[in-house]
Write a protein that holds these residues in place. Structure first.
Motif, PDB file in Angstrom:
ATOM      1  N   UNK A  59       0.774  -1.239  -0.030  1.00 15.86           N
ATOM      2  CA  UNK A  59       0.032   0.115  -0.016  1.00 15.86           C
ATOM      3  C   UNK A  59       1.033   1.241  -0.046  1.00 15.86           C
ATOM      4  N   UNK A  60       1.904   1.279   0.709  1.00 19.01           N
ATOM      5  CA  UNK A  60       2.700   2.480   0.748  1.00 19.01           C
ATOM      6  C   UNK A  60       4.202   2.053   1.115  1.00 19.01           C
ATOM      7  N   UNK A  61       5.039   2.578  -0.072  1.00 19.12           N
ATOM      8  CA  UNK A  61       6.475   2.288   0.001  1.00 19.12           C
ATOM      9  C   UNK A  61       6.969   3.500   0.597  1.00 19.12           C
ATOM     10  N   UNK A  62       7.336   3.589   1.831  1.00 14.23           N
ATOM     11  CA  UNK A  62       7.884   5.041   2.232  1.00 14.23           C
ATOM     12  C   UNK A  62       9.215   4.515   3.332  1.00 14.23           C
ATOM     13  N   UNK A  63      10.259   4.926   2.940  1.00 11.13           N
ATOM     14  CA  UNK A  63      11.240   4.767   3.830  1.00 11.13           C
ATOM     15  C   UNK A  63      11.585   5.834   5.054  1.00 11.13           C
ATOM     16  N   UNK A  64      12.085   5.321   6.163  1.00 10.83           N
ATOM     17  CA  UNK A  64      12.229   6.239   7.399  1.00 10.83           C
ATOM     18  C   UNK A  64      13.187   7.450   6.648  1.00 10.83           C
ATOM     19  N   UNK A  65      13.123   8.579   7.075  1.00 12.75           N
ATOM     20  CA  UNK A  65      14.101   9.634   6.577  1.00 12.75           C
ATOM     21  C   UNK A  65      15.505   9.336   6.856  1.00 12.75           C
ATOM     22  N   UNK A  66      16.301   9.402   5.920  1.00 13.66           N
ATOM     23  CA  UNK A  66      17.680   9.405   5.784  1.00 13.66           C
ATOM     24  C   UNK A  66      18.279   7.876   5.879  1.00 13.66           C
ATOM     25  N   UNK A  67      17.164   6.713   5.783  1.00 12.33           N
ATOM     26  CA  UNK A  67      17.591   5.651   5.649  1.00 12.33           C
ATOM     27  C   UNK A  67      17.875   4.947   4.606  1.00 12.33           C
ATOM     28  N   UNK A  68      17.485   5.453   3.296  1.00  6.53           N
ATOM     29  CA  UNK A  68      17.808   4.577   2.277  1.00  6.53           C
ATOM     30  C   UNK A  68      19.066   4.733   1.401  1.00  6.53           C
ATOM     31  N   UNK A  69      19.703   3.900   1.080  1.00  9.86           N
ATOM     32  CA  UNK A  69      21.203   4.172   0.251  1.00  9.86           C
ATOM     33  C   UNK A  69      20.765   3.893  -1.100  1.00  9.86           C
ATOM     34  N   UNK A  70      21.963   4.619  -2.117  1.00 14.15           N
ATOM     35  CA  UNK A  70      21.728   4.531  -3.301  1.00 14.15           C
ATOM     36  C   UNK A  70      21.542   2.959  -3.750  1.00 14.15           C
ATOM     37  N   UNK A  71      22.633   2.084  -3.098  1.00 14.06           N
ATOM     38  CA  UNK A  71      22.740   0.709  -3.165  1.00 14.06           C
ATOM     39  C   UNK A  71      21.334  -0.168  -3.083  1.00 14.06           C
ATOM     40  N   UNK A  72      20.830   0.345  -1.988  1.00 15.37           N
ATOM     41  CA  UNK A  72      19.488  -0.177  -1.759  1.00 15.37           C
ATOM     42  C   UNK A  72      18.535  -0.021  -2.628  1.00 15.37           C
TER      43      UNK A  72
END
Length: 170
Positions: free
Chosen positions: A51-64
């Motif tokens: 339903x909602x793909x939202x990452x925690x602020x500052x948590x997602x890397x380019x590699x991920x």
């Protein structure tokens, strides 16, 4: 079936499932043989249904984000918000459709060159907001329709906006 199992066990799919598990975005379980599995991702069709793909602020890397290269269709919202460390959206290059909102907000992306080159449809809003480093947006060349709205704002360094040339419906 054999093809589904082979794809499910492939390194790219396992990397995506690991990313989803790391960010708590889907029910991921370990099955016999130590393989990750989720009913939220169909590896044959590349459909990610959350339903909602939202990452925690500052948590997602380019590699991920690169692990999303196996995703062709998102059923739900895809929101990349509060990710100033994110500088490359190349992991979204295979994405054909988003059945919800697409939001790219407050990232460290400087250039969206050939951004989302396969994307044809957004069933919700398309928002490019507060990307303070963004200087050029040159992409979205296959995008045909956005069902809600297109909003590009608060990117003070944006000098060039090219693309959206096939967009026929907002």
């Amino acid at each position: 079936d054999a093809q589904r199992k082979k794809l499910q066990h492939s390194a790219p799919v396992q990397a995506l499932l690991h990313t989803l598990k790391t960010h708590g975005l889907a029910q991921i379980r370990t099955v016999q043989g130590g393989w990750l599995h989720s009913d939220a991702f169909d590896p044959v069709f590349g459909v990610l249904s959350l339903p909602d793909i939202t990452f925690a602020p500052g948590a997602l890397t380019d590699e991920q984000l690169k692990t999303f290269g196996v995703v062709r269709h998102v059923i739900g919202h895809l929101r990349l918000r509060g990710q100033p460390q994110l500088t490359d959206l190349g992991g979204l290059n295979a994405l054909l459709a988003v059945e919800g909102d697409l939001c790219i907000e407050n990232t460290g992306v400087q250039v969206l060159a050939d951004a989302l080159p396969m994307l044809e449809r957004i069933k919700g809003q398309c928002q490019l907001l507060g990307n303070l480093q963004l200087t050029r947006c040159e992409g979205f060349h296959r995008l045909l329709s956005i069902d809600a709205s297109l909003e590009i704002k608060d990117s003070p360094q944006l000098e060039s906006l090219v693309g959206f040339d096939r967009l026929v419906e907002i």
